[in-house]
Design an enzyme around this catalytic site. Structure first.
Site, short mmCIF file in Angstrom:
data_model
loop_
_atom_site.label_atom_id
_atom_site.label_comp_id
_atom_site.label_asym_id
_atom_site.label_seq_id
_atom_site.Cartn_x
_atom_site.Cartn_y
_atom_site.Cartn_z
N ASN A 155 0.70 -1.29 0.01
CA ASN A 155 0.03 0.11 0.00
C ASN A 155 1.03 1.33 0.12
O ASN A 155 0.46 2.25 -0.64
CB ASN A 155 -0.96 -0.07 1.28
CG ASN A 155 -0.40 -0.03 2.48
OD1 ASN A 155 0.67 -0.50 2.71
ND2 ASN A 155 -1.21 0.25 3.38
N GLY A 231 2.58 -5.57 7.58
CA GLY A 231 1.60 -6.08 6.89
C GLY A 231 0.42 -6.49 7.81
O GLY A 231 0.06 -5.90 8.93
N SER A 232 -0.28 -7.46 7.44
CA SER A 232 -1.61 -7.87 8.15
C SER A 232 -1.21 -8.58 9.39
O SER A 232 -0.19 -9.35 9.74
CB SER A 232 -2.41 -8.82 7.20
OG SER A 232 -1.75 -9.99 7.03
N THR A 233 -2.26 -8.64 10.34
CA THR A 233 -2.17 -8.99 11.59
C THR A 233 -2.09 -10.56 11.55
O THR A 233 -1.11 -11.08 12.35
CB THR A 233 -3.54 -8.52 12.59
OG1 THR A 233 -3.31 -7.07 12.65
CG2 THR A 233 -3.22 -9.28 14.01
N VAL A 235 -0.75 -12.53 9.18
CA VAL A 235 0.60 -12.99 8.71
C VAL A 235 1.73 -12.47 10.00
O VAL A 235 2.48 -13.25 10.45
CB VAL A 235 0.77 -12.29 7.48
CG1 VAL A 235 2.53 -12.71 7.21
CG2 VAL A 235 0.02 -12.80 6.42
N GLY A 236 1.29 -11.53 10.59
CA GLY A 236 2.20 -10.59 11.75
C GLY A 236 2.36 -11.88 12.78
O GLY A 236 3.06 -12.06 13.31
N GLU A 253 4.63 -4.19 12.57
CA GLU A 253 3.67 -3.23 12.28
C GLU A 253 2.58 -3.68 11.75
O GLU A 253 2.77 -3.93 10.48
CB GLU A 253 4.44 -2.18 11.78
CG GLU A 253 5.62 -1.45 12.27
CD GLU A 253 4.99 -0.75 13.31
OE1 GLU A 253 3.87 -0.33 13.84
OE2 GLU A 253 5.80 -0.25 14.35
N CYS A 287 -3.11 1.45 6.76
CA CYS A 287 -3.16 0.73 8.07
C CYS A 287 -3.84 1.69 9.08
O CYS A 287 -4.74 1.34 10.05
CB CYS A 287 -1.85 0.44 8.76
SG CYS A 287 -0.60 1.61 8.74
#
Ligand code: NAD
Length: 486
Positions: A155, A231-233, A235-236, A253, A287
């Site tokens: 993004n 990135g996304s929660t 995958v995090g 993040e 985000c």
């Protein structure tokens, strides 16, 4: 038109130099038109292994360079980013669906990061502490982590990759950057050219485009001592688990579901302007997007009218061919997801004030009222241009609603009374709180980051970047060897 034919990175990855990747070849698709802009080479797990070994071998000499040499290379990066601004911004528009002002803002913010990184190597790297032992000197110094893996989203691909890459390099680490395949030209390969031209020694930076398997290989590689993931929660969480098991430093993040809190004494013209920017900029794919609009009952109707009027004026279209406020969403899946969240919320009783009609990958600025905390428009990180409005009656209830989300990234509070707004702000569980502004804010010199499901407490920017991209070492010195009792 094949956009990539004349580039040095055509069908190449940056692995110590320009080389064919051993992963699959992926088409580069322009989201606004579906046009095929070129072919992207990706990195396999074997490529990640080769890069990690090369980076580990190159890192000590890089860290040992005089600090002013590292600083000079960072300054060259800043200059080259500026010189190639037109080309980079054009790619950001075509590859990622960014409107030109967003692309320009992103590049300028990245250039600021490069200037900050250039100043980092000349800062103090330690402190001296007293010792209880006579004749002993204690000091504490920052040392590089080694090889840092950076995994970036699509993004804001330039800023969100380089906000880790630049300070990590400046502090003497080697870096492997894995951009998303949907943004790998502007968020990876063009940047690799710039670092190469800036004089970065070969092997210190590798740029390996690829999908989840490439990212996973990077996370699991034993020579990679830290992962900085944006990135996304979902995958995090996986990356955090793997790094935890491997006892590897990790900066996460992640996503957000950020609230605009509008108290009953707020200036509604200003609040609705902030809300439109925070909710609709970059089609809501940020985000920090204002994804929940919590408004005091007394002013909710007026706020909704003002916001809907602003939303209805926003032009949607191809940002490469004319002035528009909203470009396309990044892909069909994302567009379908946004439409689905809106439709399911409407089915549960939300009311559509404006927008709501999907046209392929384009989705208009949309305002929903009557949104309750059970609806998907409230609970989900939509990552689209949707502003759901929920009513509250007291400041306490507003605080409870904000803190009821697992996410904790950014919040904005609007009130004519700064002390009242600060009082609310001090009770919020969020990494960033803005009074009388909107939620999408980033300044390179201020520590940035989230809490809860928005991150693991990692921070980037200003003093925080020293903490993230170094580790500390206690060194004690005695003039002469001493005798212990045995
Ligand atoms: P994503 O998690 O799907 O992908 C992000 C990156 O991780 C990509 O490079 C992707 O290829 C890689 N990846 C995916 N699966 C992986 C795996 N199993 N192992 C290793 N790497 C993997 O996220 P996205 O959809 O690209 O980005 C949007 C999300 O990012 C949103 O949730 C957004 O809120 C969040 N985001 C957070 C910040 C922040 O600073 N907090 C900034 C921007 C975006």
């Amino acid at each position: 038109m094949n956009q990539v034919s004349s580039q040095r990175w055509q069908q190449r990855i940056f692995l110590g130099g320009w080389t064919p990747g051993h992963g699959e070849t992926v088409p580069v698709i322009e989201p606004a038109t579906g046009d095929h802009l070129g072919e992207l080479a990706t990195a396999s797990a074997e490529d990640v292994d080769a890069a990690a070994r090369m980076a580990a071998a190159a890192q000590p000499a890089w860290a040992a360079l005089p600090f002013d040499r590292r600083a000079a290379i960072m300054r060259n990066v800043a200059r080259l980013l500026q010189e190639r601004a037109t080309e980079i911004n054009r790619w950001n528009v075509r590859e990622c669906g960014s409107i030109p002002p967003k692309a320009e803002w992103e590049l300028n913010a990245t250039i600021e990061q490069a200037h900050m990184a250039a100043a980092m190597p000349m800062q103090p790297v330690g402190e001296i502490f007293p010792s209880s032992m006579p004749g002993r000197r204690n000091y504490w110094q920052r040392i590089p982590i080694g090889v840092v893996g950076v995994i970036a989203p699509w993004n804001f691909p330039i800023l969100l990759g380089l906000r880790s890459v630049l300070p990590a390099l400046a502090m003497g680490n080697a870096v492997i950057l894995k951009p998303d395949v949907q943004s790998a030209i502007c968020g990876g390969l063009l940047l690799a050219e710039i670092f190469e031209d800036a004089g970065l020694p070969a092997g210190v930076l590798h740029v390996l485009p690829g999908g989840p398997a490439t990212g996973d290989a990077l996370v699991r590689h034993p020579a990679v001592k830290m992962i900085s993931f944006t990135g996304s929660t979902a995958v995090g969480r996986q990356i955090g688990e793997t790094c935890g098991r491997m006892l590897k430093k990790v900066a996460l993040e992640l996503g957000g579901n950020n609230a605009m809190v509008i108290l009953d004494d707020a200036d509604l013209e200003s609040a609705s302007s902030c809300a439109a920017w925070g909710a609709f900029l970059h089609q809501g794919q940020i985000c920090m997007q204002a994804g929940r609009h919590l408004v005091h009952r007394k002013v909710a109707e007026r706020y909704a009218e003002l916001l809907a009027a602003r939303a209805a004026k926003l032009v949607v279209g191809n940002p490469a061919t004319g002035p528009v406020h909203l470009g396309p969403l990044i892909n069909d899946r994302q567009a379908a997801k946004v439409a689905d969240v809106v439709e399911r919320s409407l089915a549960q009783g939300a009311r559509l004030l404006t927008g709501g009609q999907r046209d392929g990958r384009f989705y208009p600025a949309t305002v929903l009222t009557g949104v309750t905390p059970e609806m998907p428009a409230y609970t989900d990180e939509i990552f689209g241009p949707v502003a759901p409005i929920t009513v509250f009656d007291t400041d306490d209830e507003a605080v409870e609603l904000v803190n009821g989300s697992d996410y904790g990234l950014a919040v904005a509070v609007h009130s004519a009374s700064v002390s009242r707004a600060l009082n609310v702000a001090s009770r919020l569980r969020a990494g960033m709180v803005h009074i009388n502004d909107q939620t999408v804010n980033n300044e390179f010199q201020v520590p940035f980051g989230g809490m809860g499901a928005s991150g693991n407490g990692s921070r980037f920017g200003g003093p925080a970047s020293f903490e993230e991209f170094t580790q500390t070492q206690w060194v004690s010195v005695l003039d002469q060897g001493i005798q212990y009792p045995f």
